[in-house]
Design a protein around this motif. Structure first.
Motif, PDB file in Angstrom:
ATOM      1  N   GLN A   1     137.672   1.338  21.368  1.00  0.00           N
ATOM      2  CA  GLN A   1     137.842   2.740  20.989  1.00  0.00           C
ATOM      3  C   GLN A   1     137.983   3.622  22.220  1.00  0.00           C
ATOM      4  O   GLN A   1     138.842   4.498  22.276  1.00  0.00           O
ATOM      5  CB  GLN A   1     136.626   3.192  20.167  1.00  0.00           C
ATOM      6  N   GLU A   2     137.162   3.377  23.233  1.00  0.00           N
ATOM      7  CA  GLU A   2     137.196   4.194  24.453  1.00  0.00           C
ATOM      8  C   GLU A   2     138.463   3.940  25.259  1.00  0.00           C
ATOM      9  O   GLU A   2     139.029   4.863  25.856  1.00  0.00           O
ATOM     10  CB  GLU A   2     135.951   3.906  25.306  1.00  0.00           C
ATOM     11  N   LEU A   3     138.930   2.697  25.274  1.00  0.00           N
ATOM     12  CA  LEU A   3     140.155   2.381  26.010  1.00  0.00           C
ATOM     13  C   LEU A   3     141.376   3.014  25.351  1.00  0.00           C
ATOM     14  O   LEU A   3     142.263   3.533  26.025  1.00  0.00           O
ATOM     15  CB  LEU A   3     140.345   0.859  26.094  1.00  0.00           C
ATOM     16  N   VAL A   4     141.422   2.973  24.023  1.00  0.00           N
ATOM     17  CA  VAL A   4     142.577   3.504  23.290  1.00  0.00           C
ATOM     18  C   VAL A   4     142.574   5.024  23.260  1.00  0.00           C
ATOM     19  O   VAL A   4     143.607   5.672  23.473  1.00  0.00           O
ATOM     20  CB  VAL A   4     142.589   2.944  21.845  1.00  0.00           C
ATOM     21  N   LYS A   5     141.409   5.612  23.000  1.00  0.00           N
ATOM     22  CA  LYS A   5     141.313   7.072  22.888  1.00  0.00           C
ATOM     23  C   LYS A   5     140.031   7.530  23.583  1.00  0.00           C
ATOM     24  O   LYS A   5     139.001   7.729  22.938  1.00  0.00           O
ATOM     25  CB  LYS A   5     141.315   7.493  21.418  1.00  0.00           C
TER      26      LYS A   5
ATOM     27  N   SER B   1     131.676   8.520  22.550  1.00  0.00           N
ATOM     28  CA  SER B   1     131.159   7.180  22.826  1.00  0.00           C
ATOM     29  C   SER B   1     129.668   7.214  23.117  1.00  0.00           C
ATOM     30  O   SER B   1     128.930   6.299  22.741  1.00  0.00           O
ATOM     31  CB  SER B   1     131.913   6.563  24.003  1.00  0.00           C
ATOM     32  N   GLY B   2     129.220   8.289  23.783  1.00  0.00           N
ATOM     33  CA  GLY B   2     127.794   8.432  24.060  1.00  0.00           C
ATOM     34  C   GLY B   2     126.982   8.504  22.782  1.00  0.00           C
ATOM     35  O   GLY B   2     125.916   7.873  22.668  1.00  0.00           O
ATOM     36  N   ARG B   3     127.479   9.268  21.811  1.00  0.00           N
ATOM     37  CA  ARG B   3     126.792   9.362  20.519  1.00  0.00           C
ATOM     38  C   ARG B   3     126.799   8.011  19.807  1.00  0.00           C
ATOM     39  O   ARG B   3     125.809   7.622  19.157  1.00  0.00           O
ATOM     40  CB  ARG B   3     127.451  10.428  19.647  1.00  0.00           C
ATOM     41  N   ALA B   4     127.921   7.296  19.920  1.00  0.00           N
ATOM     42  CA  ALA B   4     128.020   5.984  19.281  1.00  0.00           C
ATOM     43  C   ALA B   4     127.054   4.981  19.916  1.00  0.00           C
ATOM     44  O   ALA B   4     126.475   4.139  19.212  1.00  0.00           O
ATOM     45  CB  ALA B   4     129.456   5.469  19.372  1.00  0.00           C
ATOM     46  N   ILE B   5     126.870   5.073  21.226  1.00  0.00           N
ATOM     47  CA  ILE B   5     125.920   4.201  21.914  1.00  0.00           C
ATOM     48  C   ILE B   5     124.503   4.458  21.411  1.00  0.00           C
ATOM     49  O   ILE B   5     123.725   3.518  21.166  1.00  0.00           O
ATOM     50  CB  ILE B   5     126.001   4.401  23.446  1.00  0.00           C
ATOM     51  N   GLU B   6     124.159   5.735  21.228  1.00  0.00           N
ATOM     52  CA  GLU B   6     122.831   6.068  20.696  1.00  0.00           C
ATOM     53  C   GLU B   6     122.663   5.493  19.282  1.00  0.00           C
ATOM     54  O   GLU B   6     121.586   5.004  18.925  1.00  0.00           O
ATOM     55  CB  GLU B   6     122.624   7.587  20.687  1.00  0.00           C
ATOM     56  N   ALA B   7     123.722   5.571  18.479  1.00  0.00           N
ATOM     57  CA  ALA B   7     123.665   5.018  17.122  1.00  0.00           C
ATOM     58  C   ALA B   7     123.506   3.504  17.167  1.00  0.00           C
ATOM     59  O   ALA B   7     122.771   2.914  16.350  1.00  0.00           O
ATOM     60  CB  ALA B   7     124.928   5.399  16.347  1.00  0.00           C
TER      61      ALA B   7
END
Length: 203
Positions: A171-175, A181-187
């Motif tokens: 996801q981070e590489l594409v967009k 991404s930080g919020r997703a890491i916390e999740a």
């Protein structure tokens, strides 16, 4: 005490680094052993003396990349014995930090996986995945000699985290969006802790 490397070990490391540089520049398909030798500043014959094939060299590159992340994670964990929730945080945050510092290398690793699958080298893709799984599992395990979870449960937790990290990398590489991404890491951390608690209750 610092270990002194032999000339052969230094040359081998030099070739692996040259291979990584070549892969970052031209991708897996465009990288030949001749290009790798040029990047490593060694003779082609020297490269083939240390690595009998391109596949053998690619395996060594994967191992070097994984060792690099493992060393950073060991430094993050230090000599203390954090609890399982803390180990989950150290693993996920440390891994993500390493990934964000080397995004080009992440592309190389995905290319290596796809190359292996397309070329019928399933073993190479398997080896890459299993190496990361072992790394994650080892980082999650207790050093106290009294494991909270069975090997199977540590593996389940490691697979869950690995799947989450892989998805976030793509996801981070594409967009790119560091905030998202930080919020997703916390999740992912939260979800991993919940899974760990479930596994502990079932132990």
């Amino acid at each position: 005490m610092k270990t002194v490397k032999t000339k052969s070990e230094v040359t081998r490391a030099q070739i692996i680094q040259g291979a990584l540089q070549a892969l970052e520049k031209t991708g897996v398909i465009g990288t030949t052993t001749r290009k790798i030798a040029a990047e490593a500043n060694v003779q082609l014959a020297t490269l083939h003396y240390h690595f009998e094939s391109k596949s053998a060299l690619l395996v060594a590159v994967l191992e070097a990349l994984i060792d690099e992340i493992a060393e950073r994670l060991r430094e993050d964990r230090g000599e203390t014995e954090p609890n399982l929730d803390e180990r989950i945080e150290i693993l996920i945050r440390g891994t993500w930090r390493s990934i964000m510092q080397s995004q080009t290398r992440q592309i190389v690793q995905y290319e290596l996986t796809l190359y292996a699958l397309r070329e019928g080298a399933q073993w190479l893709a398997d080896q890459q995945y299993e190496a990361y799984l072992r790394l994650y599992r080892d980082q999650l395990a207790s050093r106290s000699g009294k494991p909270e979870l069975s090997l199977q449960s540590y593996t389940v937790l490691a697979r869950f985290i690995l799947a989450g990290i892989d998805g976030l990398i793509l996801q981070e590489l594409v967009k790119p969006n560091r905030s998202r991404s930080g919020r997703a890491i916390e999740a992912l951390i939260h979800g991993s802790k919940q899974l760990a608690q479930k596994l502990l209750r079932e132990a």
